[in-house]
Design a protein around this motif. Sequence first.
Motif, PDB file in Angstrom:
ATOM      1  N   UNK A   1       8.591  16.249  38.046  1.00 32.14           N
ATOM      2  CA  UNK A   1       7.622  15.325  37.681  1.00 32.14           C
ATOM      3  C   UNK A   1       7.215  15.550  36.322  1.00 32.14           C
ATOM      4  N   UNK A   2       7.087  14.618  35.521  1.00 28.54           N
ATOM      5  CA  UNK A   2       6.954  14.472  34.086  1.00 28.54           C
ATOM      6  C   UNK A   2       5.305  13.849  33.942  1.00 28.54           C
ATOM      7  N   UNK A   3       4.709  14.431  33.056  1.00 26.88           N
ATOM      8  CA  UNK A   3       3.291  14.102  32.904  1.00 26.88           C
ATOM      9  C   UNK A   3       3.331  13.486  31.387  1.00 26.88           C
TER      10      UNK A   3
ATOM     11  N   UNK B   1       0.072  17.304  39.421  1.00 25.31           N
ATOM     12  CA  UNK B   1       0.931  17.205  38.122  1.00 25.31           C
ATOM     13  C   UNK B   1       1.641  15.989  37.965  1.00 25.31           C
ATOM     14  N   UNK B   2       1.068  15.223  36.696  1.00 27.48           N
ATOM     15  CA  UNK B   2       1.528  13.831  36.590  1.00 27.48           C
ATOM     16  C   UNK B   2       1.081  12.701  37.201  1.00 27.48           C
TER      17      UNK B   2
ATOM     18  N   UNK C   1      -1.270  31.637  44.458  1.00 23.07           N
ATOM     19  CA  UNK C   1      -1.002  32.684  43.484  1.00 23.07           C
ATOM     20  C   UNK C   1      -2.264  33.027  42.665  1.00 23.07           C
TER      21      UNK C   1
ATOM     22  N   UNK D   1       6.142  22.872  29.353  1.00 27.90           N
ATOM     23  CA  UNK D   1       4.924  23.667  29.444  1.00 27.90           C
ATOM     24  C   UNK D   1       5.238  24.859  30.191  1.00 27.90           C
TER      25      UNK D   1
ATOM     26  N   UNK E   1       3.000  28.259  33.510  1.00 35.22           N
ATOM     27  CA  UNK E   1       2.983  28.669  34.874  1.00 35.22           C
ATOM     28  C   UNK E   1       3.891  29.693  35.425  1.00 35.22           C
TER      29      UNK E   1
ATOM     30  N   UNK F   1       5.590  15.683  29.604  1.00 39.97           N
ATOM     31  CA  UNK F   1       5.663  17.231  29.657  1.00 39.97           C
ATOM     32  C   UNK F   1       5.745  17.476  31.220  1.00 39.97           C
TER      33      UNK F   1
ATOM     34  N   UNK G   1       6.800  25.581  37.811  1.00 42.60           N
ATOM     35  CA  UNK G   1       5.800  26.523  38.657  1.00 42.60           C
ATOM     36  C   UNK G   1       6.643  27.872  38.966  1.00 42.60           C
TER      37      UNK G   1
ATOM     38  N   UNK H   1       5.688  20.839  33.938  1.00 45.70           N
ATOM     39  CA  UNK H   1       5.482  22.254  33.980  1.00 45.70           C
ATOM     40  C   UNK H   1       6.000  23.224  35.120  1.00 45.70           C
TER      41      UNK H   1
END
Lengths: 240, 446
Positions: free
Chosen positions: B4-6, A185-186, A16, B65, B68, B23, B27, B25
């Motif tokens: 997937x959580x952070x 992520x995570x 992207x 979040x 993105x 969190x 995409x 996020x």
Amino acid sequence: MKSAWLILGASSAIARAFARRVAASGADILLVARDGEDANTLAADFVLRGSPSCKAIGFDGDVAAAFRDFAQGAVPNVFLAFGSMPAQSEIDADPAALAQTLDVNFASPVALLHRLMPVLEAAPGGAIVALGSVAGDRGRLKNYVYGAAKAGLHAYLQGLRARGVRSGVQVVTVKPGFVDTAMTWGLPGMFLVAAPDAIAASCLAAVAKKRDTIYAPFFWWGIMTIIRHIPERIFKKLNI
Amino acid sequence: MSVRWKNSTLAGWGRFAATHARVARPERQSELDRVLSDTSASLIARGAGKAYGDAAQNGAANVANMQRLDRLLAFDAATGVLECEAGVTFRTLLDAFVPKGFVPPVSPGTAFATVGGALAADVHGKNHDRHGSFGDHVLWFDLLCADGQTRRVSPDSHSDLFAATIGGMGLTGIVRRLAFRLLPGTGHVRVETQRIADLDAFFAAFEAARANATFSVGWIDALARGAKLGRGVFETAEFAPAASVAPVAKTLPIPLDLPPFALSRLSVGAFNEFYWRRAPAQKRASSRPLDAFFYPLDRLADWNRLYGKRGFFQFQSVVPDATAFAATRKMLEAVSAAGTASFLAVLKTLGGPGRGLLSFPLRGVTLALDVPNAPGATALMAELERLALEAGGRIYLAKDALQAPASLRAGYPHLAAFEETLLRWDPQRRFASDLSRRLRIGEATP
Ligand SMILES: Cc1cc2nc3c(=O)[nH]c(=O)nc-3n(C[C@H](O)[C@H](O)[C@H](O)COP(=O)(O)OP(=O)(O)OC[C@H]3O[C@@H](n4cnc5c(N)ncnc54)[C@H](O)[C@@H]3O)c2cc1C
Ligand SMILES: NC(=O)c1ccc[n+]([C@@H]2O[C@H](COP(=O)([O-])OP(=O)(O)OC[C@H]3O[C@@H](n4cnc5c(N)ncnc54)[C@H](OP(=O)(O)O)[C@@H]3O)[C@@H](O)[C@H]2O)c1
């Protein structure tokens, strides 16, 4: 002459960012992605950011033929972004996951690039930019199947580059370190995580400077040089 | 695919009162649906995290979040209407549309903010008298509601959700996409800058500018006392073609490339003095790129770190015209008496109410200033809050980290209607934040 870019795996955050940069420079863009809805959203975005013509297609058809038609009158270029990195434990538990990892990171990219190379050779001056990984520099306990697939991709790209030197197609191998995308992520253990746009900028700089292989960000070259030089008898015992 | 959580520690721009949350996020849009269904605990949207207080965090629960989901979707140059995802930033709006002759209708003081955050806080810019707040330009938005359904919300469709979501600080759900009108404009403004001797002169300058200037803003030396109280620098601006005004040799950017010197009363006082003296005594015009005018502070990345690990507060109130002068004087007296190291305070006029039940603006004068989190800070913040409320004003939720629930109730007369709307659309309170808990929004006993 104007450029046309084929983006393979357009839903990737790195893709992207890259496509936005080429869109802003006025290139036509053909997107290839599994998620058609997302790809159409991206196509609209790239047009509003400056791409005169942007279309999305799936992986199922003849991508090479579609791109040949799309890029008429422009210099064709390819950005290869798709890939997947399941946890090593998942691969250990499921042979299908292993096969899939090899396919997505090695067999499919190679098959696609091999079909696309003649399209680029027919209108020389373009580039193939492919996302490998630092993970391909050395097999590690934590993800050696993914790493092996990426290493295979790197070797393929070396050969393709040699062919391209003769036919006027530049081939750039990009080895990103950790990048802040859905892939990482995570996940635990991330450090020095780069923004996708920083990787995209490095990719374009590599094309402009006619580089063959780059680490992105550049400092991963240093990290990987150390990692590559650790003697195997020590490395095999390391828990990384 | 699973979400997937952070695990993250989140705070607002003021870096005060961080809490831990999970969190996600997304995409892409389809992932956002899964985020809501993946949890039974509460959720709040987070844009760029530029709200100063605790609006975009949700301790021990979940955060989405939105950065993105940042795609531009459609633009109609005939009407200026842009459709985009909520995570699009003001930076993107400038980059993509100034070349086409369009600008954001309203912009906050940072280009990193998202349009979702701008809608949720119903942000105002330096052109409020002329153009109102962000919500005034919104045609519709797609809202992910507590029941998992996404609804297209506009003044004509689900009008109660429209009024509750504009300025509603994310508590009605998650804005996925929105349509709003861009305004014709250029990449440059012609700025008139003028030194102001005291508060009387400031109010006179605003009164004169209000009727005809597109942009106006005042920077007050919050440490000046006595006869100097309220002195500062006043700017008005109009769109201009790039080269119509030669930039004067010394344009007056807002205090940016400051060395991170210790923020003592002395050093800040000296800086404020210097800044004031640099401004021309007589009105002077110069040309400035739009982003330098809109976002002077963005040039100093992460400037919030200047205030150190303990963070800082930003006080921002708006007080109705009738009481504004007296109240502003009292607030400035309180600040200079407390002697905390406040940089330039910002004074602006606001033209009238927003479209949201919790929209901040009303016709009056808004004062914003930083208060470092040092001993005495919370007492000063409480005193400023009291003065604002006493004058019939209110505290801006996008800045707030400390106000009392009773102040919210007193300052926002439509709070009860807002809470009724929440009860209708989100009886389980799927959407909540540290701010909503601190201010006990939705907990009023009927
Ligand atoms: C330097 C600086 C200058 C500023 N200047 C101004 C100014 O001039 N005028 C002004 O009005 N404000 C100003 N602000 C405040 C800022 O504009 C607002 O706080 C704005 O809401 C920030 O947007 P964000 O994307 O960072 O949102 P966040 O701070 O992440 O979130 C703010 C609120 O919006 C909600 N939200 C965010 N995205 C969504 C979504 N997609 N759906 C639903 N809710 C959502 C969050 O839940 C939260 O309640 C300034 C802030 C800074 C740091
Ligand atoms: N993130 C990092 O830290 C990092 C580091 C080094 C290298 N890389 C490499 O960078 C590239 C881009 O990854 P990213 O970080 O941007 O992650 P990403 O956002 O997860 O993107 C990966 C993309 O690959 C696509 N994909 C996965 N499996 C596929 C399949 N079977 N068929 C078709 N497409 C498939 C995904 O498509 P869907 O949207 O359809 O799922 C997605 O668009 C990958 O090659 C990755 O290996 C990443």
